[in-house]
Design a protein around this motif. Structure first.
Motif, PDB file in Angstrom:
ATOM      1  N   GLN A  77       0.550  -1.095   0.246  1.00 19.32           N
ATOM      2  CA  GLN A  77      -0.080   0.011   0.197  1.00 19.32           C
ATOM      3  C   GLN A  77       1.409   1.419   0.188  1.00 19.32           C
ATOM      4  O   GLN A  77       1.963   1.163   0.754  1.00 19.32           O
ATOM      5  CB  GLN A  77      -0.941  -0.136   1.551  1.00 19.32           C
ATOM      6  N   VAL A  78       0.259   2.060  -0.826  1.00 19.52           N
ATOM      7  CA  VAL A  78       1.668   3.658  -0.797  1.00 19.52           C
ATOM      8  C   VAL A  78      -0.018   4.366  -0.154  1.00 19.52           C
ATOM      9  O   VAL A  78      -0.832   4.433  -0.795  1.00 19.52           O
ATOM     10  CB  VAL A  78       1.707   3.554  -2.368  1.00 19.52           C
ATOM     11  N   LEU A  79       0.865   5.188   0.612  1.00 22.28           N
ATOM     12  CA  LEU A  79      -0.006   5.838   1.532  1.00 22.28           C
ATOM     13  C   LEU A  79       0.145   7.322   1.726  1.00 22.28           C
ATOM     14  O   LEU A  79       1.662   7.590   1.623  1.00 22.28           O
ATOM     15  CB  LEU A  79      -0.393   5.061   3.044  1.00 22.28           C
ATOM     16  N   ASP A  80      -0.514   8.099   1.670  1.00 26.44           N
ATOM     17  CA  ASP A  80       0.751   9.782   1.748  1.00 26.44           C
ATOM     18  C   ASP A  80       0.096  10.222   3.399  1.00 26.44           C
ATOM     19  O   ASP A  80      -0.649   9.448   4.728  1.00 26.44           O
ATOM     20  CB  ASP A  80      -0.545  10.881   1.524  1.00 26.44           C
ATOM     21  N   TYR A  81       0.970  10.678   3.823  1.00 25.53           N
ATOM     22  CA  TYR A  81       0.993  11.445   5.286  1.00 25.53           C
ATOM     23  C   TYR A  81      -0.667  11.911   5.647  1.00 25.53           C
ATOM     24  O   TYR A  81      -0.600  12.614   4.670  1.00 25.53           O
ATOM     25  CB  TYR A  81       2.980  12.174   6.002  1.00 25.53           C
ATOM     26  N   GLY A  82      -0.629  11.979   7.032  1.00 26.00           N
ATOM     27  CA  GLY A  82      -2.035  12.975   7.539  1.00 26.00           C
ATOM     28  C   GLY A  82      -3.212  11.991   7.483  1.00 26.00           C
ATOM     29  O   GLY A  82      -4.086  12.534   7.233  1.00 26.00           O
ATOM     30  N   VAL A  83      -3.236  10.968   6.337  1.00 30.37           N
ATOM     31  CA  VAL A  83      -4.486  10.051   5.749  1.00 30.37           C
ATOM     32  C   VAL A  83      -4.581   8.947   6.710  1.00 30.37           C
ATOM     33  O   VAL A  83      -3.917   7.945   6.132  1.00 30.37           O
ATOM     34  CB  VAL A  83      -4.238  10.483   4.387  1.00 30.37           C
ATOM     35  N   LYS A  84      -5.844   8.799   7.474  1.00 32.93           N
ATOM     36  CA  LYS A  84      -6.103   8.041   8.196  1.00 32.93           C
ATOM     37  C   LYS A  84      -6.663   6.506   7.103  1.00 32.93           C
ATOM     38  O   LYS A  84      -7.380   6.614   6.174  1.00 32.93           O
ATOM     39  CB  LYS A  84      -7.214   7.731   8.544  1.00 32.93           C
ATOM     40  N   THR A  85      -5.919   5.264   7.082  1.00 32.96           N
ATOM     41  CA  THR A  85      -6.191   4.095   5.932  1.00 32.96           C
ATOM     42  C   THR A  85      -6.243   2.834   7.251  1.00 32.96           C
ATOM     43  O   THR A  85      -5.101   3.114   8.278  1.00 32.96           O
ATOM     44  CB  THR A  85      -4.983   3.895   5.279  1.00 32.96           C
TER      45      THR A  85
END
Length: 201
Positions: A77-85
């Motif tokens: 998974q590629v995620l952005d900082y500050g985003v809850k996933t």
């Protein structure tokens, strides 16, 4: 001076979980100037103060799932900082074990449950964060197959039972056997006596 080119100062600001993207002329605006770029004529008014605002973009990081002795595949998974996933649902399997959760090392304790909501697992742009499956051994149950199969007593077959000693059937057989034996025995004795008697005469 107006109409004179100059280089913008090199950015030294930092913000955790974000990377500097450039400068804007408002706090919510888009990037107008990149870092340390050459610029000129930012104002046509003598003595005016021009404020430039740092523009921040969240860093991205990758979560990589490790079966840690199990089998199967879970896409990263590629995620952005500050985003809850939500973490990916576990599909790894391991014979004789039950999946318990995720750890940040191959021998560590559980820090995340399956499909847990998470955010900000890294503050480094482009970092790969590995999560390791944590397994618990299943309780072994006794195997009664083949040679280990327990012997279960079977009920006697009524057709195979011997007659009871006290039964009338046993008594009749015994009496007949004694009578026949006695008759045969007397016959043999009588025959022998008769032969001896004739021999002497």
């Amino acid at each position: 001076a107006y109409d004179t080119s100059f280089k913008l100062s090199l950015n030294t600001f930092t913000k955790t979980g974000y990377r500097f993207a450039g400068w804007s002329t408002s706090s919510t605006g888009d990037v107008i100037y990149t870092d340390n770029v050459n610029a000129k004529n930012l104002s046509s008014t003598n003595g005016e103060i021009i404020n430039l605002y740092a523009v921040w973009k969240p860093i991205t990081y990758t979560i990589k799932y490790n079966a840690n002795g199990g089998t199967g595949n879970i896409p990263s998974q590629v995620l952005d900082y500050g985003v809850k996933t939500k973490l990916a649902k576990n599909v790894f399997i391991k014979d004789g074990y039950k999946f318990k959760g995720w750890s940040d090392s191959s021998s560590g304790n559980i820090i995340y449950s399956d499909e847990e909501n998470i955010s900000n697992l890294s503050t480094v742009d482009g970092e790969v964060v590995s999560l390791y499956a944590v397994w618990e051994r299943l309780e072994e149950k006794p195997d009664f197959e083949d040679n280990n199969k327990p012997i279960v007593p079977t009920e006697p077959d009524n057709n195979d039972t011997l007659p009871d000693n006290n039964s009338s059937e046993f008594d009749i057989v015994s009496i007949v056997s004694i009578v026949v034996g006695s008759i045969l025995g007397l016959g043999i004795i009588a025959s022998v006596s008769w032969f001896i008697f004739r021999k002497k005469r």
